[in-house]
Design a protein around this motif. Structure first.
Motif, short mmCIF file in Angstrom:
data_model
loop_
_atom_site.label_atom_id
_atom_site.label_comp_id
_atom_site.label_asym_id
_atom_site.label_seq_id
_atom_site.Cartn_x
_atom_site.Cartn_y
_atom_site.Cartn_z
N VAL A 23 47.60 9.90 50.38
CA VAL A 23 48.78 9.43 49.65
C VAL A 23 49.68 8.74 50.66
O VAL A 23 49.99 9.30 51.72
CB VAL A 23 49.54 10.60 48.99
CG1 VAL A 23 50.84 10.11 48.37
CG2 VAL A 23 48.66 11.26 47.93
N ASP A 59 52.50 6.90 46.80
CA ASP A 59 53.18 8.19 46.58
C ASP A 59 54.05 8.22 45.34
O ASP A 59 54.54 9.28 44.94
CB ASP A 59 54.00 8.57 47.81
CG ASP A 59 55.05 7.53 48.21
OD1 ASP A 59 55.25 6.55 47.45
OD2 ASP A 59 55.65 7.68 49.29
N LYS A 66 46.83 15.25 45.31
CA LYS A 66 46.18 15.39 46.61
C LYS A 66 45.92 16.85 46.94
O LYS A 66 44.83 17.23 47.41
CB LYS A 66 47.00 14.74 47.72
CG LYS A 66 46.32 14.78 49.09
CD LYS A 66 47.14 14.06 50.14
CE LYS A 66 46.38 14.00 51.47
NZ LYS A 66 46.07 15.35 52.01
N ALA A 115 51.60 12.41 42.81
CA ALA A 115 50.55 12.15 43.78
C ALA A 115 50.36 13.31 44.75
O ALA A 115 49.24 13.62 45.16
CB ALA A 115 50.85 10.86 44.54
N ALA A 116 51.45 13.95 45.13
CA ALA A 116 51.34 15.08 46.07
C ALA A 116 50.52 16.21 45.45
O ALA A 116 49.65 16.80 46.11
CB ALA A 116 52.73 15.57 46.47
#
Length: 258
Positions: free
Chosen positions: A180, A125, A172, A168-169
């Motif tokens: 993640v 993350d 995704k 990363a969020a």
């Protein structure tokens, strides 16, 4: 400690390919690209291998993109009709083993291309992603060939045209990643994904990947006709017969990959 630019290691039924230039943020150069291509070939040549894991050495970077040192990452032989990085993407897309990208750190530029060439991806993350090529007068040309099939068009244009990093969020949410997780859970999640692949029929996965690749270039009418023949072929394999037998006999299947 090996000094090879790319490490190859068979772990049980998985083949691990690790970019091994942590001091250079695992940047791409000719040796790395050659090592990645060789890793994919070695994995497919071993009948015991059921899946590939691609990752980077260390904790800071998965792959920061091309090596920007003079003559390292952007040295092109213009007499050749194809480029080595493009050939890597071609070869991996034609592969029939499922692959997982284990994104342990920074993933930028050509590193996103490596991420896109795998089937599944799990990231820590804390990872930062980006397509910063416009900041140095370039553009993620080869990466686009795969990335445009994965993320929404407007998101893609913002990433490419602004060159700004994202987390990363966001990756995704855009469909670039499957999972993640906290950094200390990355290995466990990667293993969890592996186990969900390696206990399935290798024949079904092999033929399924072949079919998915072929369908990308077909209309519905072409695709449905193609898949009519594919399901008939698949039903005649040893794995399909074993799968049906094990279901009816209420036991775990024993896959031969045939």
């Amino acid at each position: 400690m090996s000094t090879a630019a790319v490490l190859h290691e068979k772990r049980d039924r998985a083949f691990w390919i690790t970019i091994n230039r942590p001091d250079k943020r695992n940047a791409l150069n000719a040796e790395v690209v050659a090592g990645l291509r060789e890793g994919w070939r070695l994995a497919h040549a071993d009948p015991e291998v059921r899946a590939i894991v691609l990752t980077g050495a260390g904790e800071k970077a998965f792959c920061a993109g091309g090596d920007l040192q003079p003559g390292a990452g952007f040295a092109f032989d213009l007499a050749r009709p194809t480029l080595d990085y493009a050939d890597l993407l071609r070869e991996t897309q034609a592969g029939t083993l499922p692959s997982i990208a284990r994104i342990n750190g920074t993933c930028m530029a050509g590193g996103i291309g490596l991420l896109c060439m795998t089937d599944l991806a799990v990231a820590a993350d804390t990872v930062q992603f980006g397509l910063p090529e416009v900041k140095i007068g370039l553009f993620p040309m080869q990466v686009l060939s795969l990335l445009q099939r994965i993320v929404p068009r407007r998101t893609l244009r913002e990433w490419c045209l602004s060159g700004e990093p994202f987390g990363a969020a966001e990756a995704k949410d855009a469909g670039l990643l499957n999972h993640v997780v906290p950094a200390d859970a990355l290995d466990a999640k990667t293993q969890w994904l592996l186990e969900r692949l390696t206990d399935k029929s290798p024949t079904a996965i092999r033929r399924g990947k072949y079919a998915m690749r072929a369908l990308e270039a077909m209309s519905f009418d072409e695709g449905i006709a193609f898949t009519e023949g594919q399901i008939a072929l698949l039903a005649g394999t040893q794995d399909a017969k074993e799968g049906l037998a094990s279901f009816n006999e209420k036991r775990r299947p024993v896959w031969t990959g045939r």
